[in-house]
Design a protein around this motif. Structure first.
Motif, mmCIF file in Angstrom:
data_model
loop_
_atom_site.group_PDB
_atom_site.id
_atom_site.type_symbol
_atom_site.label_atom_id
_atom_site.label_comp_id
_atom_site.label_asym_id
_atom_site.label_seq_id
_atom_site.Cartn_x
_atom_site.Cartn_y
_atom_site.Cartn_z
ATOM 1 N N GLN A 1 41.577 31.146 35.109
ATOM 2 C CA GLN A 1 42.896 30.860 35.647
ATOM 3 C C GLN A 1 43.729 32.126 35.607
ATOM 4 N N LEU B 1 47.345 33.805 35.433
ATOM 5 C CA LEU B 1 48.502 33.311 34.697
ATOM 6 C C LEU B 1 49.818 33.558 35.404
ATOM 7 N N PHE B 2 49.722 33.922 36.672
ATOM 8 C CA PHE B 2 50.965 34.087 37.403
ATOM 9 C C PHE B 2 51.102 32.999 38.446
ATOM 10 N N MET C 1 54.117 33.929 36.490
ATOM 11 C CA MET C 1 54.120 34.093 35.047
ATOM 12 C C MET C 1 52.946 34.980 34.620
ATOM 13 N N ASP C 2 53.105 35.627 33.545
ATOM 14 C CA ASP C 2 51.953 36.305 32.951
ATOM 15 C C ASP C 2 51.953 36.004 31.456
ATOM 16 N N LEU C 3 50.778 36.112 30.859
ATOM 17 C CA LEU C 3 50.599 35.579 29.504
ATOM 18 C C LEU C 3 51.440 36.302 28.459
ATOM 19 N N PRO D 1 49.955 40.285 36.134
ATOM 20 C CA PRO D 1 49.181 39.043 36.060
ATOM 21 C C PRO D 1 47.917 39.218 35.224
ATOM 22 N N ASP D 2 47.600 38.205 34.465
ATOM 23 C CA ASP D 2 46.416 38.221 33.613
ATOM 24 C C ASP D 2 45.456 37.121 34.052
ATOM 25 N N ILE D 3 44.213 37.218 33.637
ATOM 26 C CA ILE D 3 43.226 36.166 33.895
ATOM 27 C C ILE D 3 42.777 35.608 32.557
ATOM 28 N N LEU D 4 42.826 34.289 32.461
ATOM 29 C CA LEU D 4 42.461 33.600 31.224
ATOM 30 C C LEU D 4 41.202 32.785 31.463
ATOM 31 N N THR E 1 44.248 26.139 30.431
ATOM 32 C CA THR E 1 45.231 26.305 31.498
ATOM 33 C C THR E 1 46.563 26.623 30.828
ATOM 34 N N ALA E 2 47.365 27.446 31.453
ATOM 35 C CA ALA E 2 48.600 27.934 30.831
ATOM 36 C C ALA E 2 49.821 27.402 31.571
ATOM 37 N N ALA E 3 50.745 26.830 30.832
ATOM 38 C CA ALA E 3 51.994 26.313 31.404
ATOM 39 C C ALA E 3 52.947 26.012 30.249
ATOM 40 N N VAL F 1 47.640 21.775 34.866
ATOM 41 C CA VAL F 1 48.978 21.234 34.635
ATOM 42 C C VAL F 1 49.880 21.545 35.821
#
Lengths: 103, 289
Positions: free
Chosen positions: A4, A6-7, B1-3, B9-12, B72-74, B128
Motif C-alpha cells: 500500500q 501511504l499517500f 499522506m505519508d507514513l 510517499p512511502d510504500i508499506l 493498511t494505513a489510515a 479502510v
C-alpha cells in the motif's frame, strides 16, 4: 503480501446520496486488468496484491501489484489514455525491491 | 499522506514471516526519497524500538494471528495520527495506534463487532475507506475464500468506530475442483485469496474495486488434444488412487507401502507428460455502475 502506498487520498463520493441502512452498490462485470495488451499476472504461486497510486509523481495514478514470489512488486505506469504500460519491477536503491519474509 | 510525515510517499507491506525465533510477519516500509524513488524495505518499528509484531490475546491460534500480515494505513480513530489496521493468516484484524511521524504503539488491539472478534475466514486483507459516504471510515477486506467483504462503521464522523459484521459486496468466485482443467480464457472473475484496493479508478466519482487473486491454471500438455488429455489423466488418477488406498490402509505391509510411495513419486513426475499447471494471480477491476 499486501502493498500500500501511504499517500492514498480518500476518494470523494458525490453521487451516492445519503447513507441508508440498506446501502448497496452495483458493479459492472469484472474486467481482467491488462497492460500493454496482455493480462496482468504474477509469478507462481500468485497472490496478486493491487495498489492504485501515483508512484512516479506525474499526477496520474499507476497500478502496483505485489506478489508472493520474492516479495517483488510490479509497477504498471498509467499512460494517461486509460491504458497501462508493460510492467517493470519496482526499483529501490537502484535494484529490484524485495520485501523480506516472503519467498 | 505519508507514513513519517516527511512529504515523500512511502510504500508499506506486510510479509509472511521472518526467520527469527517465533514466526511473525513483520511490516516493511520502502521509505520514499526526496526527488522520487524508494529505499529498500526496512522493518517498521514500534515506539519501543522493536519491529512491530501482532501479539494476539487469542492463546489458541497465536501463530496464525502473527503471520502473513497485510497492513493498511489510515487515521482510524480520528486523533490526527495515521494508524495501522492489519490483517493476518488467521483472518482477524488488529489496530496499531499511531503516535505520529511513523511511530506506532507496540501493542495491537483486536477489532471487534458486537463484542466478538471481527473476522473473515483466513487471510484478512483490510482496506479502510468511507465506503458508504456517511462520513466515517468503514473496513473492507479480501479473504482466503475470495470475494470482497464490508464491515460498516455506524459510529458516525469523529467517533470511535463501531463495526457491523462483514457482509459480502462481491461474492466469492466459483468453487473449482483442485486440478481440474482451467485456462486463462475460461476465467471471468477473481478466484481465491483476494487482495483488494478501493479508489475511483475511472474518475466518474464512484468508488471502484481492484481485486487481486490466486488461481491454478491447468491445461493439456503440448501436442495433446483435450480428449487425449482427459483419457491420460483418468488413467493416471486410477493409478494414483490405488497408491493412496495402499498408503492409507493400516493393514498394508511395509513393502507394499514402500512400493506405493515410490510409484506415487513416479506418478507425480509423469503428470507433466500430459498436463501443464501454472499458479498465478490476476488483477480484476469492478467498476461501480
Amino acid at each position: 503480501m499486501k502493498t500500500q502506498t501511504l499517500f492514498k487520498t480518500f476518494a470523494t463520493l458525490t453521487a451516492l446520496g445519503t447513507a441508508a441502512a440498506a446501502y448497496a452498490v452495483d458493479f459492472a462485470p469484472p474486467l481482467m486488468m491488462q497492460a500493454n495488451g496482455q493480462p496482468i499476472s504474477t509469478e507462481s504461486p500468485g497472490y496478486a496484491a493491487p495498489c492504485w497510486a501515483d508512484v512516479d509523481g506525474d499526477g496520474k495514478k499507476d497500478l502496483l501489484v505485489g506478489q508472493f514470489a520474492g516479495g517483488k512488486i510490479q509497477v504498471f505506469k498509467n499512460t494517461g489514455d486509460n491504458k497501462l504500460a508493460a510492467g517493470q519491477w519496482l526499483q529501490a536503491d537502484g535494484k529490484t525491491a524485495k520485501v523480506p519474509g516472503v519467498w | 499522506m505519508d507514513l513519517n510525515n516527511d512529504g515523500h510517499p512511502d510504500i508499506l507491506s506486510g510479509s509472511y514471516s521472518w526467520n527469527e525465533r517465533g514466526m511473525a510477519g513483520i511490516f516493511q516500509v520502502l521509505w520514499g526519497q526526496p526527488g522520487g524513488g524508494f529505499k529498500q524495505p526496512t522493518p517498521l518499528q514500534g515506539t519501543d524500538g522493536k519491529p512491530l509484531i501482532i501479539l494476539p490475546d487469542d492463546k489458541k491460534t497465536p501463530t496464525l494471528a502473527r503471520i502473513c500480515t497485510r497492513p493498511t494505513a489510515a487515521d482510524w480513530d480520528g486523533d490526527g495520527h495515521i494508524d495501522l489496521v492489519v490483517g493476518n493468516f488467521g483472518g482477524s484484524f488488529y489496530l496499531f495506534k499511531g503516535e505520529g511521524k511513523g511511530k506506532f504503539a507496540p501493542k495491537a488491539t483486536k477489532l471487534t463487532s458486537g463484542g466478538k472478534a471481527l473476522e473473515v475466514r483466513h487471510h484478512s486483507d483490510p482496506f479502510v475507506i468511507d465506503w458508504d459516504a456517511d462520513g466515517d471510515l468503514d473496513l473492507l477486506s479480501g479473504a482466503s475464500g475470495g470475494g470482497v467483504h464490508w464491515a460498516e462503521n455506524t459510529a458516525g464522523k469523529g467517533k470511535a468506530p463501531t463495526l457491523k459484521p462483514f457482509k459480502a459486496i462481491i461474492a466469492s468466485g466459483p468453487k473449482r475442483e483442485y486440478g481440474a482443467m482451467l485456462k486463462e480464457a475460461d476465467l471471468d472473475g477473481p478466484g481465491s485469496d483476494t487482495r483488494i484496493w478501493v479508489d475511483d479508478i475511472n474518475g466518474d466519482g464512484k468508488l471502484d474495486l481492484l481485486v487481486g487473486d490466486s488461481v491454478q491454471l491447468v491445461s493439456p500438455a503440448k501436442g495433446l488434444t483435450e480428449k487425449e488429455y482427459h483419457k491420460q489423466k483418468a488413467a493416471w488418477k486410477v493409478e494414483k488412487d490405488k497408491c493412496i488406498a495402499i498408503l492409507s490402509n493400516r493393514k498394508s505391509k511395509k513393502a507394499e507401502k514402500r512400493a506405493a510411495g515410490k510409484k506415487m513419486n513416479n506418478l507425480h513426475n509423469q503428470r507433466k507428460d500430459f498436463e501443464i499447471t501454472k499458479s498465478t494471480g490476476y488483477v480484476w477491476l469492478y467498476l461501480q455502475k
